[in-house]
Design an enzyme around this catalytic site. Structure first.
Site, PDB file in Angstrom:
ATOM      1  N   GLU A 185       0.831  -1.210   0.000  1.00 25.55           N
ATOM      2  CA  GLU A 185       0.000   0.000   0.000  1.00 25.55           C
ATOM      3  C   GLU A 185       0.863   1.256   0.000  1.00 25.55           C
ATOM      4  OE1 GLU A 185      -2.450  -0.915   3.425  1.00 25.55           O
ATOM      5  OE2 GLU A 185      -4.078  -1.556   2.131  1.00 25.55           O
ATOM      6  N   GLU A 265      -7.329  -7.131  -0.310  1.00 23.43           N
ATOM      7  CA  GLU A 265      -7.745  -7.064   1.095  1.00 23.43           C
ATOM      8  C   GLU A 265      -9.230  -6.734   1.143  1.00 23.43           C
ATOM      9  OE1 GLU A 265      -5.517  -4.500   3.645  1.00 23.43           O
ATOM     10  OE2 GLU A 265      -3.612  -5.532   3.318  1.00 23.43           O
ATOM     11  N   TYR A 332     -10.148  -9.175  15.139  1.00 14.63           N
ATOM     12  CA  TYR A 332     -10.547  -8.576  13.861  1.00 14.63           C
ATOM     13  C   TYR A 332     -11.979  -8.920  13.440  1.00 14.63           C
ATOM     14  CZ  TYR A 332      -8.931  -5.935   9.800  1.00 14.63           C
ATOM     15  OH  TYR A 332      -8.732  -4.947   8.857  1.00 14.63           O
TER      16      TYR A 332
END
Length: 654
Positions: A185, A265, A332
């Protein structure tokens, strides 16, 4: 680049030319740009992948988690390689035990899972400093993630160690790695240094070969895709459930007109910071959007499929308007829980994929397993002979963790009061130089704490010559954005009234080493023959022993009414607890850490104040305070400030 690095690269390349493959036979993995899909052994291929971090899961559970991912219908996993996990000390590389990456790849291969490898060198991942080793900061003006000469030399040396280990595991060489990401990224970083990206591309081709499918991942904005992509690296995008799929893939198409659609992602959940509520993303929403992408022929990696745990000091942090540390749990809200249990989200996803037999959810469990009481060992100031065997370093002004070459955990700064303070007198960190929390005592009496961005002044009292002890906690380095040059400790002078505090004794603390060596339990008879049951305020150690009962199940430790601190079980650092701030109220204890035949030693460092009861509870499920709104931004591609400020380099004396 330094001549020594080039020589190192050349020697390693020569070694690669004679290395063998894991298996023989013609195997291939490539991109069919004409027909917009991957080709595996010459046939169209679509991957359905999930992210798993071997660094956040105990080695003895790797196979269990991989099998569950395979049973959920995945044909691939996505794996980050944290540089600092393998080279915590410069030039010393560890690929054994829980750091045995090749063993993890082998287990995935045996399970039937392909691998999407993300070796960085920067990974973000809510991991300490985004995976970059803190020893890089010993170069005070280094510009991370750029063509800075010092940074490039360190990166080149690291990749010259890592990538040759990975080459035999490429699918085309008989292994299971199908694609390899370059950087991570990068478009969200202020530097936007194409020379740096070109250098990485050269190194990856050098060590892995020209036929390896290399790719980039960036957030779903034009700016991020512009700075993060490079010719010769296949451009992919990432986004979550609240994004318009068509618009997101159209953006990928603008930067990569032909080839497979890829969401590298796809967010199944979200991260938590201390003080947040636990983030959740609706399972039906995740499964619906996943189904829509798969129906389009897109390749999807779900981030995360199992999050795991930030054991020890490995949690990262964010710094937008202020410093925010990531919690110990990396649950998460993923399809597999922190402890590896299937969730309703996994079942919903599995129903979309429809490839495998049913996985049964675990039965409902009782709330509490065991309760027992700890005993006080002593405060940190009284234990320096045990915790700092090398003794103090004397300095007129404070030194940072990096200058002391202690990169994680805690350090103690000691000086004396320069004059009598009969009235409360402000102790100030005028330049916000406490990174990240400082626990202040005078002659062993706790005065309060200073906290980065939050609490910059407290009042203290005492007499001239009284000992001032300041325990500084590193809460994890920033892992995302322009402030990843995140120095720790006292970065600038402290002002007491009108006086600058000077003449410091600085103690590096090897708490983990002492506890791993058996302390305090091994010294309990000779060091503190009559442990106190009454709690104290300020940084104090407590200990206890849990007798074996023949069972070693996964459990969760709850420290009800305790404030903030660190826990070790049988010498293993479980991580930070902070129930006073939340959202995480329990710490995960992997079952194999507990002995079924020997006493289990528990050590707690409480930093602020323990409850009078000194009890801890072992439970068999986690407790996380939940919030309902779903996140919109990408995990490490959250919108940056429109104008990135100059690199934060304030350190040393002021």
């Amino acid at each position: 680049m330094a001549a020594g690095v080039l020589l190192f690269v050349a020697v390693n390349l020569a070694c690669l030319s004679v290395s063998g493959n894991l298996a023989s036979g013609e195997r291939s993995f490539s991109i069919d740009y004409k027909n917009n899909y991957f080709l595996k052994d010459g046939k169209p291929f679509q991957y359905i992948s999930g992210s798993i971090h071997y660094s956040r899961i105990p080695r003895y559970y790797w196979k269990d988690r991989l099998v569950k991912m395979y049973m959920a219908g995945l044909n691939a996993i996505q794996v980050y390689v944290p540089w600092n996990f393998h080279e915590a000390v410069q030039g010393v590389h560890n690929f054994t035990g829980g750091q045995d990456l090749e063993h993890f790849l082998d287990l995935a291969n045996q399970t039937g899972l392909l691998v999407i490898l993300r070796p960085g060198p920067y990974i973000c991942a809510e991991w300490e400093m985004g995976g970059l080793p803190a020893w890089l900061l010993q170069k005070p003006n280094i510009i991370l993630r750029s063509a800075d000469a010092d940074y490039v030399e360190a990166v080149s040396n690291w990749l010259a160690v890592l990538l040759p280990k990975m080459k035999p595991w490429l699918y085309i060489n008989g292994g299971n790695i199908i694609t390899v990401q370059v950087e991570n990224e990068y478009g969200s970083y202020f530097a936007c240094d194409y020379n740096y990206m070109r250098h990485l591309r050269t190194l990856f081709h050098l060590f892995l070969g020209e036929d390896t499918v290399l790719f980039t991942t960036d957030g779903n904005t034009d700016k991020e895709m512009t700075c993060g992509t490079l010719e010769g690296l296949y451009a992919t995008v990432d986004f979550g459930t609240d994004t318009n799929i068509t618009k997101a893939f159209n953006r990928q198409r603008r930067f990569e007109p032909r080839g497979p659609l890829v969401n590298s992602e796809f967010y199944t959940g979200w991260l938590d910071h201390w003080g947040d509520q636990h983030a959740v993303v609706d399972a039906q929403k995740v499964s619906r959007v996943l189904g829509e992408m798969l129906a389009m022929g897109a390749n999807v990696n779900m981030y995360m499929f199992e999050g795991g745990t930030n054991f020890g000091y490995w949690n990262g942090a964010d710094h937008d308007t202020k410093f925010r540390s990531v919690v110990t749990s990396y649950d998460y809200d993923a399809p597999l829980s922190e402890a590896g249990d299937p969730t309703e989200k996994l079942l919903a996803i599995r129903d979309v994929i429809k490839q495998v037999p049913l996985i049964e959810l675990p039965p409902t469990k009782v709330d509490i397993l065991i309760t027992f009481t700890l005993f006080q060992v002593g405060n940190i100031s009284s234990l320096l002979n045990t915790l700092s065997t090398v003794g103090p370093v004397k300095s007129q002004y404070p030194l940072t963790f990096e200058e002391m070459k202690q990169f994680y955990g805690y350090m103690l700064y000691r000086t004396t009061l320069p004059r009598d303070l009969s009235e409360p007198t402000p102790l100030i960190s005028p330049l916000n130089g406490v990174h990240d929390r400082a626990y202040v005592s005078v002659n062993g009496v706790f005065q309060g704490l200073l906290e980065r961005d939050t609490m910059l002044v407290i009042n203290v009292t005492g007499q001239q010559g009284d000992t001032v002890d300041i325990l500084v906690e590193n809460m994890g380095r920033v892992n995302f954005g322009s402030k990843i040059n995140d120095y720790k400790g006292l970065l600038s002078n402290l002002i007491l009234g009108k006086d600058v505090l000077t003449d410091w004794k600085i103690y590096p603390l090897d708490i983990d080493g002492a506890i791993a060596g058996g302390w305090p339990h091994s010294d309990s008879q000779k060091s503190f023959p009559a442990p106190q049951k009454d709690p104290s305020v300020g940084p104090v150690f407590y200990m206890g022993t849990l007798q074996p009962n023949g069972l070693a199940w996964d459990t969760f430790l709850k420290l009800n009414e305790w404030t903030k601190g660190q826990v070790w079980i049988n010498g293993v650092n479980l991580g930070r607890y902070w129930p006073a701030r939340g959202p995480q109220l329990t710490l995960y204890i992997p079952g194999p850490l507990l002995s079924t035949t020997l006493p289990n030693n528990i050590t707690v460092l409480e930093l602020e104040g323990a409850p009078a009861h000194l009890r801890v509870l072992f439970m068999d499920r986690p407790q996380l305070i939940v919030r309902k709104p779903t996140p919109v931004a990408a995990t490490c591609s959250a919108n940056l400030l429109s104008a990135a400020r100059a690199l934060y380099n304030q350190k040393g004396n002021s």
